[in-house]
Scaffold this motif. Structure first.
Motif, mmCIF file in Angstrom:
data_model
loop_
_atom_site.group_PDB
_atom_site.id
_atom_site.type_symbol
_atom_site.label_atom_id
_atom_site.label_comp_id
_atom_site.label_asym_id
_atom_site.label_seq_id
_atom_site.Cartn_x
_atom_site.Cartn_y
_atom_site.Cartn_z
ATOM 1 N N LEU A 134 0.809 -1.222 0.000
ATOM 2 C CA LEU A 134 0.000 0.000 0.000
ATOM 3 C C LEU A 134 0.842 1.272 0.000
ATOM 4 O O LEU A 134 0.344 2.348 -0.337
ATOM 5 C CB LEU A 134 -0.951 0.016 1.209
ATOM 6 N N ARG A 135 2.093 1.150 0.368
ATOM 7 C CA ARG A 135 2.974 2.321 0.394
ATOM 8 C C ARG A 135 3.810 2.467 -0.872
ATOM 9 O O ARG A 135 4.594 3.409 -0.997
ATOM 10 C CB ARG A 135 3.907 2.242 1.610
ATOM 11 N N GLU A 136 3.657 1.550 -1.813
ATOM 12 C CA GLU A 136 4.471 1.602 -3.026
ATOM 13 C C GLU A 136 4.069 2.792 -3.898
ATOM 14 O O GLU A 136 2.880 3.069 -4.078
ATOM 15 C CB GLU A 136 4.338 0.290 -3.806
ATOM 16 N N PRO A 137 5.059 3.494 -4.473
ATOM 17 C CA PRO A 137 4.775 4.659 -5.322
ATOM 18 C C PRO A 137 3.935 4.277 -6.542
ATOM 19 O O PRO A 137 4.144 3.227 -7.150
ATOM 20 C CB PRO A 137 6.175 5.116 -5.753
ATOM 21 N N GLY A 138 2.976 5.100 -6.851
ATOM 22 C CA GLY A 138 2.154 4.887 -8.032
ATOM 23 C C GLY A 138 0.924 4.028 -7.816
ATOM 24 O O GLY A 138 0.084 3.919 -8.720
ATOM 25 N N LEU A 139 0.786 3.418 -6.646
ATOM 26 C CA LEU A 139 -0.382 2.588 -6.372
ATOM 27 C C LEU A 139 -1.623 3.468 -6.249
ATOM 28 O O LEU A 139 -1.647 4.426 -5.481
ATOM 29 C CB LEU A 139 -0.183 1.801 -5.072
ATOM 30 N N ARG A 140 -2.656 3.130 -7.007
ATOM 31 C CA ARG A 140 -3.902 3.901 -6.977
ATOM 32 C C ARG A 140 -4.903 3.204 -6.050
ATOM 33 O O ARG A 140 -5.394 2.120 -6.354
ATOM 34 C CB ARG A 140 -4.474 4.027 -8.390
ATOM 35 N N ILE A 141 -5.177 3.846 -4.915
ATOM 36 C CA ILE A 141 -6.054 3.288 -3.885
ATOM 37 C C ILE A 141 -7.411 3.978 -3.913
ATOM 38 O O ILE A 141 -7.491 5.206 -4.055
ATOM 39 C CB ILE A 141 -5.434 3.447 -2.488
ATOM 40 N N GLY A 142 -8.470 3.206 -3.747
ATOM 41 C CA GLY A 142 -9.807 3.773 -3.653
ATOM 42 C C GLY A 142 -10.438 3.448 -2.306
ATOM 43 O O GLY A 142 -10.281 2.348 -1.776
ATOM 44 N N ARG A 143 -11.138 4.403 -1.749
ATOM 45 C CA ARG A 143 -11.851 4.217 -0.489
ATOM 46 C C ARG A 143 -13.010 5.197 -0.444
ATOM 47 O O ARG A 143 -13.133 6.071 -1.311
ATOM 48 C CB ARG A 143 -10.922 4.414 0.721
ATOM 49 N N THR A 144 -13.857 5.070 0.554
ATOM 50 C CA THR A 144 -15.021 5.943 0.639
ATOM 51 C C THR A 144 -14.822 7.031 1.693
ATOM 52 O O THR A 144 -13.921 6.958 2.526
ATOM 53 C CB THR A 144 -16.287 5.137 0.971
ATOM 54 N N ASP A 145 -15.674 8.028 1.631
ATOM 55 C CA ASP A 145 -15.583 9.187 2.510
ATOM 56 C C ASP A 145 -15.933 8.784 3.949
ATOM 57 O O ASP A 145 -17.039 8.310 4.205
ATOM 58 C CB ASP A 145 -16.553 10.264 2.022
ATOM 59 N N PRO A 146 -15.005 8.960 4.886
ATOM 60 C CA PRO A 146 -15.299 8.565 6.276
ATOM 61 C C PRO A 146 -16.441 9.347 6.910
ATOM 62 O O PRO A 146 -17.015 8.896 7.910
ATOM 63 C CB PRO A 146 -13.972 8.830 7.003
ATOM 64 N N GLN A 184 -8.207 9.655 -3.461
ATOM 65 C CA GLN A 184 -8.642 8.314 -3.083
ATOM 66 C C GLN A 184 -10.135 8.210 -2.810
ATOM 67 O O GLN A 184 -10.749 7.178 -3.117
ATOM 68 C CB GLN A 184 -7.891 7.851 -1.820
ATOM 69 N N VAL A 185 -10.721 9.216 -2.217
ATOM 70 C CA VAL A 185 -12.106 9.134 -1.751
ATOM 71 C C VAL A 185 -13.085 9.207 -2.921
ATOM 72 O O VAL A 185 -13.077 10.155 -3.704
ATOM 73 C CB VAL A 185 -12.400 10.251 -0.732
ATOM 74 N N LEU A 186 -13.943 8.177 -3.009
ATOM 75 C CA LEU A 186 -14.894 8.051 -4.106
ATOM 76 C C LEU A 186 -16.251 7.607 -3.564
ATOM 77 O O LEU A 186 -16.329 7.024 -2.477
ATOM 78 C CB LEU A 186 -14.398 7.008 -5.117
ATOM 79 N N PRO A 187 -17.335 7.840 -4.313
ATOM 80 C CA PRO A 187 -18.643 7.350 -3.872
ATOM 81 C C PRO A 187 -18.635 5.832 -3.761
ATOM 82 O O PRO A 187 -18.071 5.141 -4.618
ATOM 83 C CB PRO A 187 -19.585 7.821 -4.995
ATOM 84 N N GLU A 188 -19.262 5.303 -2.712
ATOM 85 C CA GLU A 188 -19.226 3.860 -2.474
ATOM 86 C C GLU A 188 -19.775 3.066 -3.652
ATOM 87 O O GLU A 188 -19.235 2.018 -4.023
ATOM 88 C CB GLU A 188 -20.009 3.499 -1.206
ATOM 89 N N GLU A 189 -20.835 3.575 -4.270
ATOM 90 C CA GLU A 189 -21.482 2.815 -5.338
ATOM 91 C C GLU A 189 -20.646 2.746 -6.620
ATOM 92 O O GLU A 189 -20.980 2.001 -7.543
ATOM 93 C CB GLU A 189 -22.871 3.388 -5.644
ATOM 94 N N THR A 190 -19.539 3.510 -6.705
ATOM 95 C CA THR A 190 -18.687 3.486 -7.900
ATOM 96 C C THR A 190 -17.358 2.775 -7.674
ATOM 97 O O THR A 190 -16.620 2.525 -8.628
ATOM 98 C CB THR A 190 -18.380 4.913 -8.376
#
Length: 292
Positions: A134-146, A184-190
């Motif tokens: 998860l700390r590697e450069p260039g990794l694209r992470i997605g998660r939802t708004d807390p 990183q923060v995206l709508p959950e349904e997407t």
């Protein structure tokens, strides 16, 4: 002119009345946590319609987002399914408009790290420690708004626990950045769609999502286990309370619980919170049967 105006009013009123009657009689509006979209739209909804002849109308979004819309009068529904019991409390009591009086815990789903099998980081997820990847450069992470979704809050909680467990005080910053990091923060349904299309390399998902959609996933260490606790309730101002009761009865029935299990959800013994006297008799009977 007056006769034409009166005739127009009658026609409009008739159309509106027909629409309301149709919605009241056949439509069951279910507002549910976005992590359940595949389960609800492709399995539970169609099975419920086949069983009852009623029309399932689903709306998926982050649980907090839905609760805020309900509380603000922006959205009405018959049934509300949340991924966290805490969300229900924001709709309970006079100060919150008495939108909810009771709710039932009925299922759970652990939080996992899912990744795209075609990502250039896929092999790293299979061979290295997950927090390192998860700390590697260039990794694209997605998660939802807390702030809008329990899964987003659980993600921050998971990484905070991992930072403490692994003695890496900068782990959260290096993996997530700011809590509301727009990269990183995206709508959950997407979120699932973006991962599957290759827009993301990895993301935080519940087991029901990874199991249901065959997404490769990493299970964090047992001491880091964090899970969604799904609840359901009938909203006090439900336009179709009778239809809502039939939906809840179906979901908590043996058939409904089997569908949940088939989609990777951990079915649990139903537990009621709030004023049990407000639960419809038919729903209480199904709860009692499921508790046996």
């Amino acid at each position: 002119m007056i006769r034409k105006l009166l005739a127009s009013v009658v026609v409009v009123a008739g159309v509106m009345g027909a629409g309301v009657a149709s919605a009241d009689e056949t439509d069951v509006n279910v507002l549910y946590a976005g992590s359940l979209v595949n389960l609800m739209e492709r399995s539970v909804g169609p099975a419920f319609e086949k069983e009852t002849g009623l029309h399932f109308k689903g709306y998926a979004a982050g649980s907090n987002k839905i609760a805020n819309e309900i509380k603000g009068g922006l959205r009405r529904g018959d049934v509300f399914i949340s991924a966290s019991p805490k969300v229900n409390t924001t709709l309970m009591g006079e100060a919150n408009g008495n939108r909810v009086t009771w709710y039932v815990n009925f299922a759970e789903s652990p939080l996992l790290i899912g990744y795209n099998p075609k990502s250039r980081f896929a092999n790293d997820f299979r061979t290295k420690q997950w927090d390192q990847v998860l700390r590697e450069p260039g990794l694209r992470i997605g998660r939802t708004d807390p702030k809008l979704d329990p899964k987003g809050a659980f993600t921050v909680e998971l990484m905070t626990k991992a930072a403490e467990q692994y003695h890496q005080p900068d782990l959260v910053e290096k993996t997530l950045g700011a809590p509301e990091n727009p990269a990183q923060v995206l709508p959950e349904e997407t979120l699932v769609g973006r991962l599957q299309s290759g827009q993301l390399d990895a993301g935080f998902f519940y087991s029901t999502e990874t199991s249901d959609l065959k997404i490769p996933s990493i299970h964090p260490a047992p001491e880091l286990k964090i899970k969604a606790s799904y609840t359901l309730t009938i909203l006090n101002d439900a336009p179709n309370s009778a239809g809502a009761a039939r939906f809840v009865n179906f979901l908590l029935s043996a058939e409904g619980r089997k569908l949940l299990a088939d989609h990777g959800v951990d079915v649990v013994r139903p537990g009621v919170t709030g004023n049990a006297q407000s639960i419809p008799a038919s729903v209480q009977a199904v709860i009692d049967a499921a508790q046996q």
